[in-house]
Design an enzyme around this catalytic site. Structure first.
Site, PDB file in Angstrom:
ATOM      1  N   GLY B  55      39.618  51.113  33.042  1.00 20.01           N
ATOM      2  CA  GLY B  55      39.354  52.199  33.452  1.00 20.01           C
ATOM      3  C   GLY B  55      38.125  52.150  34.392  1.00 20.01           C
ATOM      4  CB  THR B  56      35.885  50.293  35.278  1.00 21.44           C
ATOM      5  OG1 THR B  56      34.373  50.640  34.594  1.00 21.44           O
ATOM      6  CG2 THR B  56      35.785  48.928  35.012  1.00 21.44           C
ATOM      7  CB  THR B  57      34.261  51.330  39.980  1.00 19.68           C
ATOM      8  OG1 THR B  57      35.892  52.480  39.999  1.00 19.68           O
ATOM      9  CG2 THR B  57      34.590  50.699  41.277  1.00 19.68           C
TER      10      THR B  57
END
Lengths: 223, 302
Positions: B55-57
């Site tokens: 879960g990341t950008t």
């Protein structure tokens, strides 16, 4: 061939909580002293805190056999370092050593949730928080273990510090005095003991500052 | 299984291998491996546990002036916040393998809002983190060591091509073992700006625009529509910041602080670190409008 599920696990969770808070010239590390397995208490008087280097203290909860093994590996490596470099390891150096030690067991991890606390080379408090396989970051405060879900939000509320990623950089350490921080830790453990069955009996509080290392105990509920 | 552990060798041991204890500590490091008939199979189950923190950008793109790299700072877990383990053992009578899986399952819990997802490999190269935090941190640190050794051995800096190849080869040798790494290597070498995407499946792609993580579709939308090769550094950093902001707005697993780094001919420089909550009101200012309640207050005061 249907997969067989094993009937024995090499891991166990002995419960407990640990907390560390960094201040401008001190660091407070605390852990409860209860060791349990399942619904049983094995002992009420077990120290989860290990004094790795002169200015570096580690508190670990989880599976205490793995914690003990990890503490032994780290103190042996520290001894080697002292022989090779003729000085004590600094806290950030020990932090990276712990991270590497945990990652070397990436495919059969140490079931150990650690917080490392100490003083950096400038004498400021530093706290490092880890996951089970070694990823770490320097923070102003942290908690690990069975009570951490209860403790962490409270610490966020009381100590929330600006993110170290912000630019311009802002100081992450808490402006609290040492006495206030110790008081906060005692409050935190008293509350966690109320709701977490694995936390209780006594809390061992270690304070690192420029004068050295101090240890104190506080009684907690034994139920 | 032959594993490439050359990345773990740091320096020749200075201690004579007299007794076993010293030898054990200073012996070349290698990974303990579980005994198993079906290593590949049960490690696929391990991947479920190591799935955390994808879960990341993160994003990076090349433009006229160099490379812009940006990322959020939230670490979340589909289970509990990082470090939750339980065990699952597979046995065939004698042979046992040890494995960890997530035990406690809450919904998305934020492990940290201040994870450093842009890792400084050396003063002119950056790596981004997506996937397992420990995997990314460890292997990027290891890559930095290898790059430095290359410099000392060859009297010149390693190229971005070379550095990304080193990392990709290491990750390929651990393919199927549950590592979770989705990284971009961005840097400036003799040929100019360089950007590569490297992942734990062993993939390595050269490109000009990448975004990795659960928020990447949102970031791509903003990035692709606003991208021009001829941008100034300010325009490019603003584009990167906006793209991260929009991704954090729509993706629950991204948030915290949007960091933006620029890599130029003289190395990397951190341009900004802004809390995305504050960026929201910066991009969507609240204009005090005359609501009914406000009119009533004004009328009462008058």
């Amino acid at each position: 061939m249907t997969k067989q599920h094993a009937n024995w696990s090499p891991y166990d969770n002995n419960g407990g909580s640990c907390v560390a808070i960094a201040g401008s010239d001190y660091c407070v590390i605390a852990a409860d002293t209860r060791m349990s397995t399942g619904y049983n208490i094995l002992t009420r008087d077990y120290s989860k805190i290990s004094h790795l280097a002169e200015k570096c203290v580690m508190a670990s909860s989880g599976f205490q056999a793995d914690v003990k093994a990890l503490q032994k590996v780290l103190s042996a490596r520290h001894l080697t370092y002292q022989h090779q470099h003729n000085k004590q390891m600094s806290c950030p150096a020990m932090a990276q050593l712990l991270s590497n030690t945990l990652y070397y067991k990436r495919f059969f991890p140490y079931y150990s949730f650690n917080v490392l606390g100490g003083l950096d080379s400038e004498g400021k408090g530093c706290v490092f928080t880890y996951d089970a396989v070694g990823s770490y970051e320097r923070v102003g405060y942290s908690s690990q273990g069975s009570g951490s879900t209860l403790i962490m939000p409270f610490l966020d509320n009381q100590l929330k510090s600006p993110s170290p990623l912000l630019l311009p950089a802002q100081d992450a350490v808490t402006p609290l005095s040492e006495a206030e921080a110790v008081d906060l830790v005692k409050t935190v453990f008293a509350s966690a003991t109320e709701r977490d069955i694995y936390t209780g009996d006594k809390v061992e509080i270690v304070i690192l500052n420029s004068t050295g290392i101090h240890r104190e105990f506080m009684e907690l509920r034994k139920d | 299984m032959k594993l490439d552990t050359s990345g773990l060798e740091s320096f020749p041991s200075l201690i004579l291998h007299g007794n076993d204890v010293a030898g054990e500590i200073s012996a070349p490091p290698s990974f303990d491996l579980p005994n198993s008939n079906d290593f590949d199979g049960f490690l696929k189950e391990a991947i479920q546990m190591v799935k955390p923190a994808k879960g990341t950008t993160t994003l990076a793109f090349i433009f006229k002036e160099g490379v812009m790299v940006a990322a959020d700072s939230r670490a979340s877990m589909g289970g509990y916040i990082c470090e939750c383990l339980s065990t699952l053992l597979f046995g065939t009578g004698r042979v046992l393998c040890y494995l960890l899986l997530i035990k406690q399952f809450f919904f998305f819990f934020i492990a940290s809002q201040s994870v450093k997802k842009i890792i400084e490999i050396n003063p002119y190269m950056l790596g981004t983190m997506a996937g397992g935090a420990a995997d990314c941190q460890f292997w990027h640190r290891n890559l930095g060591i290898k790059c430095r050794l290359h410099e000392l051995a060859n009297k010149r800096r390693i190229s971005v091509t070379g550095a990304s190849k080193l990392l990709a080869n290491i990750l390929y040798s651990y393919r199927g073992m549950g590592l979770s790494v989705g990284t971009m290597i961005a840097g400036w070498d003799e040929t100019g700006p360089g950007l590569y995407y490297v992942d734990s499946e062993g993939g390595r792609l050269k490109g000009t625009r990448f975004s990795v993580g659960s928020g990447s579709p949102y970031a791509y939308g903003v990035l692709d529509s606003g991208y021009k090769y001829d941008m100034s550094i300010e325009e490019a950093s603003e584009l990167a910041r906006r793209a991260i902001y929009h991704a954090t707005f729509r993706d629950g697993a991204s948030g915290g602080v949007a960091s933006v780094y620029y890599v130029g001919p003289t190395g990397w420089k951190k341009l900004s670190g802004d809390d995305v909550g504050e960026l929201h009101y910066h991009y969507n200012p609240v204009t005090p409008s005359t609501t009914v309640e406000q009119e009533m207050v004004d009328a009462a005061a008058a």
